[in-house]
Scaffold this motif. Structure first.
Motif, PDB file in Angstrom:
ATOM      1  N   ILE A  12      -0.874  -1.312  -3.983  1.00 44.45           N
ATOM      2  CA  ILE A  12       0.627  -0.858  -3.721  1.00 44.45           C
ATOM      3  C   ILE A  12       0.807  -0.935  -2.372  1.00 44.45           C
ATOM      4  CG2 ILE A  12       2.267   0.701  -4.117  1.00 44.45           C
ATOM      5  CD1 ILE A  12       0.828   1.778  -6.245  1.00 44.45           C
ATOM      6  N   THR A  13       1.855  -1.916  -1.820  1.00 42.09           N
ATOM      7  CA  THR A  13       2.126  -1.773  -0.434  1.00 42.09           C
ATOM      8  C   THR A  13       3.634  -1.562  -0.062  1.00 42.09           C
ATOM      9  OG1 THR A  13       2.895  -4.131  -0.839  1.00 42.09           O
ATOM     10  CG2 THR A  13       0.488  -3.720   0.076  1.00 42.09           C
ATOM     11  N   THR A  14       3.742  -1.177   1.296  1.00 45.18           N
ATOM     12  CA  THR A  14       5.142  -0.764   1.599  1.00 45.18           C
ATOM     13  C   THR A  14       5.734  -2.132   2.110  1.00 45.18           C
ATOM     14  OG1 THR A  14       4.163  -0.670   3.945  1.00 45.18           O
ATOM     15  CG2 THR A  14       4.521   1.194   2.596  1.00 45.18           C
ATOM     16  N   GLY A  17       3.941  -4.374   4.517  1.00 50.62           N
ATOM     17  CA  GLY A  17       2.498  -4.620   4.005  1.00 50.62           C
ATOM     18  C   GLY A  17       1.201  -3.700   4.282  1.00 50.62           C
ATOM     19  N   THR A  18       1.792  -2.413   4.455  1.00 51.18           N
ATOM     20  CA  THR A  18       0.729  -1.436   4.712  1.00 51.18           C
ATOM     21  C   THR A  18       0.490  -1.096   3.341  1.00 51.18           C
ATOM     22  OG1 THR A  18       1.690  -0.486   6.560  1.00 51.18           O
ATOM     23  CG2 THR A  18       0.302   0.768   5.354  1.00 51.18           C
ATOM     24  N   GLY A  58      11.206   0.059  -2.058  1.00 50.79           N
ATOM     25  CA  GLY A  58      10.597  -0.200  -0.838  1.00 50.79           C
ATOM     26  C   GLY A  58       8.808  -0.414  -1.163  1.00 50.79           C
ATOM     27  N   LEU A  59       8.359  -0.030  -2.204  1.00 48.28           N
ATOM     28  CA  LEU A  59       7.008  -0.360  -2.546  1.00 48.28           C
ATOM     29  C   LEU A  59       6.949  -1.422  -3.763  1.00 48.28           C
ATOM     30  CD1 LEU A  59       5.570   3.331  -2.734  1.00 48.28           C
ATOM     31  CD2 LEU A  59       5.864   1.761  -1.069  1.00 48.28           C
TER      32      LEU A  59
END
Length: 269
Positions: A12-14, A17-18, A58-59
């Protein structure tokens, strides 16, 4: 035979890309109970939301999440609406936010029954009453007429559980379902969940920061730290001989683990 829920390499990324959850995998069979534990920010609730297809805007989820053989990652909203409440259903931490304060309890329990089972009229009313009775709420007729704010915290959580179980989903996700309750009511709700999933053979995904609660509720445990799975196995083995330093710290901070193991699922396996 497919697992009730199977998660493979979930990430699961923001938007930038975090990675908030990175490479998490697990499976739960029908009648199985998996606890996901970790401190705030470990990714346990995000993992639960990914199973429901309810990640915040956003995720983005990648990897695979299959519920009863149906792929959730990348699924259309129509597909997700079809499995939420019927194949998989949630019970969240604070029932007052999960329930609509402007709708009577009975109407809220009726909604998934109407949508997924097509019940109407007397058949619907009978199913709502049965759902309320199944979660051991006294005076079912009063409860179904009540608004959430007219019920106690424990009663509201039982209504939320009745909603989740009304259509007999294959998978129940309980995300910190007792945190907002006092100790006595907490024990009653845990006993209710235990009895219900045992009777129905429901797969339980139990999310908590409290290892002592998890120890009395599940068969297996998955430990998350900063979005990574650091340990997984039978709950008694993980708690008795934790191999990862993070798990060791979690175990060391819990005061009642042995009592919980002796009283709960960990003591029966």
């Amino acid at each position: 035979m497919t697992s009730a829920v199977e998660v493979t390499d979930l990430r699961i990324t923001t938007a930038d890309g975090t990675a908030l959850v990175d490479g998490v995998s697990f499976a739960v069979a029908d009648g199985g109970r998996l606890g996901i534990v970790g401190e705030s920010g470990s990714g346990k609730s995000l993992t639960a939301l990914a199973v429901l297809g309810l990640l915040p805007g956003g995720l983005t989820a990648t990897g695979s999440v299959r519920v009863g053989g149906v792929e959730v990652v990348g699924a259309s909203e129509r597909t997700l609406r079809g499995i939420r409440g019927s194949a998989v259903a949630p019970v969240f931490q604070e029932p007052m936010t999960a329930l609509d304060p402007l709708m009577r309890a009975g109407d809220q329990i009726a909604e998934p029954l109407r949508r997924h089972r097509g019940l109407r009229g007397q058949a619907l009313r009978d199913a709502v009453r049965e759902a309320v009775t199944d979660v051991a709420l006294p005076d079912p007729d009063r409860v179904v007429r009540s608004f959430p704010w007219e019920l106690s915290g424990g009663q509201r959580q039982r209504v939320a559980i009745a909603m989740a179980l009304a259509c007999r989903p294959r998978v129940l996700i309980a995300d910190e379902p007792t945190t907002a309750l006092d100790v006595t009511v907490q024990a009653q709700v845990l006993d209710l969940l235990d009895a219900t999933v045992t009777e129905r053979g429901t797969a339980l995904l139990f999310i908590s920061h409290d290892l002592s609660v998890v120890a009395r509720t599940v068969d297996r445990v998955l430990v998350l730290e900063h979005g990574h799975a650091v340990e997984q196995g039978p709950v008694r083995d993980v708690i008795a001989s934790p191999s990862h330093p993070y798990t060791q710290r979690l175990v060391g901070s819990a005061r009642t683990l042995q009592d919980a193991l002796d009283a709960g699922r960990g003591g029966t396996r």
